[in-house]
Design an enzyme around this catalytic site. Structure first.
Site, PDB file in Angstrom:
ATOM      1  N   GLU A 156       0.871  -1.168   0.000  1.00 24.53           N
ATOM      2  CA  GLU A 156       0.000   0.000   0.000  1.00 24.53           C
ATOM      3  C   GLU A 156       0.909   1.219   0.000  1.00 24.53           C
ATOM      4  O   GLU A 156       1.782   1.350   0.855  1.00 24.53           O
ATOM      5  CB  GLU A 156      -0.877   0.039   1.254  1.00 24.53           C
ATOM      6  CG  GLU A 156      -1.995  -0.987   1.260  1.00 24.53           C
ATOM      7  CD  GLU A 156      -2.828  -0.928   2.530  1.00 24.53           C
ATOM      8  OE1 GLU A 156      -3.636  -1.843   2.724  1.00 24.53           O
ATOM      9  OE2 GLU A 156      -2.651   0.011   3.333  1.00 24.53           O
ATOM     10  N   ASP A 202      -5.673   9.749   9.991  1.00 21.02           N
ATOM     11  CA  ASP A 202      -4.337   9.270  10.329  1.00 21.02           C
ATOM     12  C   ASP A 202      -3.816   9.875  11.621  1.00 21.02           C
ATOM     13  O   ASP A 202      -4.074  11.031  11.938  1.00 21.02           O
ATOM     14  CB  ASP A 202      -3.363   9.585   9.192  1.00 21.02           C
ATOM     15  CG  ASP A 202      -3.552   8.622   8.027  1.00 21.02           C
ATOM     16  OD1 ASP A 202      -3.455   7.407   8.258  1.00 21.02           O
ATOM     17  OD2 ASP A 202      -3.836   9.093   6.916  1.00 21.02           O
TER      18      ASP A 202
END
Lengths: 278, 405
Positions: A50, A61
């Site tokens: 990824e 995040d």
């Protein structure tokens, strides 16, 4: 349509082994080093890559990946250069699946059709776009499927049985189960709880289920590998990278190896798992 | 690009939360179930007379509504044109229009059984309003505020803490309102099971832009009735400042289908539109951030750019999606005022009317100083005085001292 993702999970199933999925941020700490890191991942045991698309405002995040994105942007990374990294990676590796992961705005501004064409021709296999739930499938998911890219959706502890079908409808490649309600880099979920969640999702889909968020050690990777079709590690790798940088945040001779060594250790953990989930 | 004029400017959004191409629900999957629950809870509350009775009671006796529509006689004389009325939202409990929306959302949170409230704040007005109502209803309150804003809006930080809220200074990104919103979203994703996110403006994922607009529309509805009472007719123009745009939307929305009413939104032009500013419509283009598609300040790669305004409440690189649509269809004129123009207006209103405005509505006053002299004396102009300037007194005092040196 069979993508590299489908092929890879089929191979791993034959081997009776769970996948090891690694996340790194494109352009962190600079575009050239980032390419070397991506190239090193499969050799160190990563089954699926990824690659994060840097964004100024990564709302899902934690601090580590936020900082990684800002390092990349400071080094001049863009979405176009992210696709360049994929294209360069593909010169030597035509088998390892590569998924771009990020937020919608850079893609929207690049232009959805142009992005899908360029992503496909660069060798991207799938997309994970955090801020595109099924309610916004017209934006990118449907066009991506038409363009021959997998659209990998996140399922979370808040995605109940009633909602799962909607989440899975246009999902392909694999399902990314976020093991906790939270941001990347947060505390790990208990492997037994994860196992129950994976079993629940499996009642709704035949797709492989990969589990992420909170996996940092070979032991944790092994525990998850015994419960799911794959485990995803991101923040721990990003932290290893960061710890190898000099005081100004620049790459050192140790940087590529720091990521590769942790990848190898985690991959061993995954390979030591008793058996992959059926 | 020509966009067809709709039959009504007040019918949006569609069932998926779109105003034209703007709006939507661009959020992480973790939040989606809750956003759908919120929509259901809001639809049910709207249809429940008891909800409105309870809310109207608090609006009257706790907030102090209706807020006056005040004829600013000396400002009118000074500018020599339009007859200027101030909608006195600064007289509300907590000192701004923010409380109208917070009351509505806290009542929704209570209906949904949520015990923990989070909010983002720029100038601190929304944070203070949220802390106030959390104190009133005994709810836990956590406010995210950019570290830069914590510095320049100290009085509001102290107020929030006195009211029992926890204020988290946000150190990420540009350390202003945008980053406070990122942090609030991160908290929400993590604590979604017990937490209600009380968004302070007409932005974010659907249904927030709609419900915040509806709760703020009391401003325009009162104005309509009050103007009818004093002048016997509709106003001719409306002026309001815009960061996310909740005070403006609250004033504008009830008038959108009255074609005789000219409507002006005023963005923050900061140091000027060719330099650092916060004028998303004047200097941005459509993009996706914080749950909605709207005009945003960004670079060629879609990275969000730093906004700048002297006013912490306007220092945001986006704008509510309905404003973006009203701009594209041409119903509202979006102007901008610089830091210096706002400072001048701040001083003018203080000296002429004995009303110290917040720096945010000082931007609206700055454009009134341009618009009013060009209009006839029978032109009725309403300005939303969305907040009072107490919180800005230390900052403006320092700036003026610096200038006189």
């Amino acid at each position: 349509m069979t993508t590299r993702i489908d092929t890879r999970f089929a191979e791993l199933k034959k081997q009776g082994r769970s996948a090891f999925v690694t996340y790194v941020m494109a352009g962190d700490p600079d575009p050239a080093t980032s390419l070397e890191i991506v190239k090193a991942l499969p050799k160190a045991g990563s089954d699926v890559i990824e690659l994060g698309i840097p964004f100024t405002d990564p709302m899902a995040d934690g601090p580590s990946i936020q900082a990684a994105g800002l390092r990349a942007l400071k080094a001049g990374m863009t979405l176009k250069k992210t696709l360049d990294v994929v294209r360069d990676f593909r010169k030597d590796d035509n088998a390892t699946p590569l998924v771009l992961m990020g937020y919608y705005n850079p893609i929207y501004i690049y232009g959805v059709d142009k992005f899908l064409a360029d992503a496909k021709s660069s060798g991207v296999d799938g997309l994970i776009v955090v801020d595109l739930p099924p309610e916004e499938d017209d934006e990118l998911c449907i066009p991506a499927l038409k363009a021959g890219l997998n659209f990998i959706r996140l399922a979370t502890p808040t995605t109940d049985d009633k909602r799962l079908p909607a989440v899975l409808t246009n999902t392909s490649g694999f399902v990314y189960y976020v093991s906790i309600a939270g941001i990347t880099g947060a505390a790990a979920a208990d492997a037994n709880v994860v196992g129950e969640a994976v079993a629940r999702i499996k009642r709704h889909t035949g797709l492989p289920i990969c589990v992420g968020f909170g996996i940092r050690t070979p032991e944790a990777a092994r525990a998850i590998a015994e419960k799911a079709d794959g485990s995803v590690v991101g923040t721990a790798l990003v932290d290893a990278l960061k710890n190898s940088l000099d005081a100004e945040g620049r790459a050192t001779a140790k940087t590529v190896n720091a990521v590769a060594e942790l990848t190898a250790a985690l991959a061993q953990g995954v390979r030591a798992a008793k058996q992959a989930a059926g | 690009m020509t966009i067809a004029k709709p039959n009504s400017y007040r019918s949006g959004p569609d069932e998926r939360g779109h105003f034209g191409i703007f709006g939507g629900r661009f959020v992480a999957e973790t939040l989606m179930p809750l956003i759908l629950d919120l929509e259901k809870a809001y639809t049910a509350a709207k249809a429940d007379p008891a909800f409105h009775v309870e809310m109207n009671g608090y609006l009257k006796n706790y907030v102090g509504r209706p807020s006056p529509l005040y004829f600013a006689e000396r400002l009118t004389e000074h500018l020599g044109g339009a007859k200027i009325y101030l909608k006195r939202e600064e007289l509300n409990h907590t000192g701004s229009h923010k409380v109208n929306n917070v009351l509505g959302q806290i009542m929704l949170a209570r209906r949904m059984g949520k015990k923990r409230i989070i909010a983002e704040t720029g100038a601190g007005q929304h944070g203070v309003a949220t802390a106030t109502l959390c104190a009133r209803f005994g709810l836990e309150c956590v406010v995210y505020m950019g570290a830069v804003d914590v510095e320049r809006q100290q009085p509001n930080v102290i107020r929030m803490e006195m009211l029992g809220a926890t204020v988290h200074p946000v150190q990420s990104g540009t350390r202003t309102l945008k980053d406070a919103m990122n942090e609030a979203l991160r908290d929400w994703v993590t604590n979604v099971h017990n937490t209600f996110y009380c968004i302070g403006t007409v932005a974010g994922p659907h249904p927030y832009p709609t419900l915040v607009r509806d709760f703020q529309s009391i401003i325009g509805n009162e104005t309509k009735a009050q103007m009818q009472e004093v002048e016997g007719r509709l106003p001719d123009s409306l002026v309001a400042c815009i960061g996310g745009g909740s005070n403006a939307m609250g004033l504008f929305h009830p008038f959108l289908d009255d074609p005789s009413v000219e409507i002006f939104g005023v963005e923050a032009a900061g140091h000027g539109l060719t330099q650092l500013h916060a004028a998303s419509i004047a200097g941005g283009r459509p993009g996706v951030l914080h749950g909605n598609r709207t005009y945003l300040l960004m670079d060629a790669d879609g990275q969000i750019q730093d906004a700048h305004s002297i006013s912490a409440g306007l220092d945001y690189p986006g704008i509510g999606p309905e404003h973006s649509w009203l701009h594209d269809v041409g119903r509202v004129n979006y102007l901008s005022a610089t830091d210096d123009e706002a400072l001048a207006a701040f001083q003018l209103l203080s000296k002429l009317e004995g009303i110290i405005p917040a720096l945010e509505p000082a931007h609206a006053i700055a454009k009134v100083m341009e618009l009013a002299p060009k209009r006839p004396k029978d032109h009725l102009m309403v300005v939303n005085l969305s907040g009072r300037g107490d919180k800005d007194v230390p900052q403006v005092g320092d700036i003026l001292k610096g200038k006189s040196k």
